[in-house]
Design a protein around this motif. Structure first.
Motif, short mmCIF file in Angstrom:
data_model
loop_
_atom_site.label_atom_id
_atom_site.label_comp_id
_atom_site.label_asym_id
_atom_site.label_seq_id
_atom_site.Cartn_x
_atom_site.Cartn_y
_atom_site.Cartn_z
N ILE A 125 -0.25 21.38 43.26
CA ILE A 125 0.92 20.61 42.83
C ILE A 125 1.31 19.59 43.89
O ILE A 125 1.58 18.42 43.59
CB ILE A 125 2.09 21.56 42.53
CG1 ILE A 125 1.79 22.41 41.30
CG2 ILE A 125 3.38 20.76 42.31
CD1 ILE A 125 2.85 23.45 41.00
N LEU A 129 1.07 15.54 42.94
CA LEU A 129 2.25 14.67 42.94
C LEU A 129 2.25 13.73 44.14
O LEU A 129 2.74 12.61 44.04
CB LEU A 129 3.52 15.52 42.93
CG LEU A 129 3.75 16.41 41.70
CD1 LEU A 129 5.13 17.02 41.74
CD2 LEU A 129 3.54 15.62 40.42
N VAL A 153 8.17 17.44 37.33
CA VAL A 153 8.77 18.52 38.13
C VAL A 153 9.20 19.68 37.25
O VAL A 153 8.81 20.83 37.47
CB VAL A 153 9.96 17.99 38.95
CG1 VAL A 153 10.65 19.13 39.70
CG2 VAL A 153 9.48 16.93 39.94
N ARG A 156 6.34 21.75 35.68
CA ARG A 156 5.56 22.55 36.63
C ARG A 156 6.36 23.74 37.16
O ARG A 156 5.81 24.83 37.33
CB ARG A 156 5.07 21.66 37.77
CG ARG A 156 3.87 20.80 37.39
CD ARG A 156 3.66 19.65 38.35
NE ARG A 156 2.44 18.92 38.04
CZ ARG A 156 2.32 18.05 37.04
NH1 ARG A 156 3.36 17.80 36.26
NH2 ARG A 156 1.17 17.44 36.80
N CYS A 226 6.53 20.69 44.19
CA CYS A 226 7.01 19.44 43.61
C CYS A 226 7.82 18.63 44.62
O CYS A 226 7.69 17.40 44.68
CB CYS A 226 7.86 19.73 42.37
SG CYS A 226 6.94 20.38 40.97
#
Length: 271
Positions: A125, A129, A153, A156, A226
């Motif tokens: 993640i 991102l 966000v 996830r 995130c």
């Protein structure tokens, strides 16, 4: 008569004073609190990205299944082997299934699952991102009318919060299977007798505690990954730092949460 002296140059502008460490710490905590608060605000407001949530559940769950299965199975075998000599000294090898069940359900299952997921899912993640932030794909989503925070966000974090508890109970099951194989090979204990000892030692408080711990572990993995990806620095180096920071921070917070959960559950058992 004009003076030949030249005018002295203007002094350079003073640089603003950099904030101290304590100030930076409080600013970072305020930023994290704002990020978490925005998640809870966006999670309950439409539109809901159900398709993306399901896709992320697949990414978190199914693609981690092989690694989780292997780790859980090995954990059950290794812990059984390590526990047998201590119980043999007191002639209490018959307590081995109960000891294994209590240790795996209360601590090892949720903790092993969370640490494996933090290494695999959290880094993924953060890197994903982070790369989107570097290539300005997040800004492009805002221009196209898509809310990047809700799409990237919220989906996830919800996926990790939903999937990690399922993986935890799967890990517990696989670890108990590995423990049974070891016990059966050494003590010739049948499967019904083994499971009877297991369920006799585990209480509903143990099961619910593992469930709630896993939900918090999953939320921590998702929100940290995130946050680090969203706030990664520009350049390829920033992507690597975001992935690494997501793993390290998630694992650290998981151990802190495990410690706090242990104190709360111990107090509930005492009452």
């Amino acid at each position: 008569m004009l003076s030949d002296t030249k005018a002295s140059p203007a002094p350079p502008p003073e640089k603003p004073a950099e904030p101290g460490r304590l100030t930076r710490l409080f600013l970072s905590l305020a930023d994290v609190a704002s990020f978490v608060g925005r998640f809870f605000r966006e999670a309950f407001l439409p539109p809901y990205e159900f398709g993306e949530i399901v896709r992320q559940c697949y990414e978190v769950g199914y693609r981690s299944l092989l690694l989780i299965s292997t780790t859980g199975f090995i954990t059950g075998i290794v812990f059984t082997n390590q526990s047998r000599p201590s119980l043999s000294e007191f002639g209490a090898t018959s307590w081995l299934p109960s000891l294994i069940a209590i240790a795996i359900v209360r601590a090892l299952g949720p903790l092993v699952t969370a640490l494996i997921a933090a290494g695999k899912v959290g880094s993924s993640i953060g890197a994903e991102l982070g790369s989107m932030n570097v290539t300005e794909q997040i800004d492009a989503m805002e221009v196209s009318g898509t809310d990047p925070f809700k799409f990237l966000v919220v989906s996830r974090v919800l996926a990790t919060s939903f999937t990690i508890p399922i993986l935890t109970f799967y890990t517990i099951f696989v670890a108990l299977i590995g423990a049974f194989i070891n016990v059966n090979a050494n003590e010739q204990t049948s499967f019904p007798s083994f499971m009877q000892e297991v369920f006799g030692a585990v209480t509903f408080l143990d099961i619910f505690a593992s469930l709630f711990k896993s939900i918090f572990f999953g939320f921590t993995i998702g929100i940290v990954g995130c946050y680090k990806g969203f706030h990664s620095s520009k350049g390829t180096e920033g992507v690597g730092k975001a992935a690494n920071a997501a793993v390290v921070t998630s694992m650290f917070l998981i151990f802190i949460e495990e410690l706090l959960a242990l104190q709360i559950i111990s107090a509930l058992r005492g009452s």
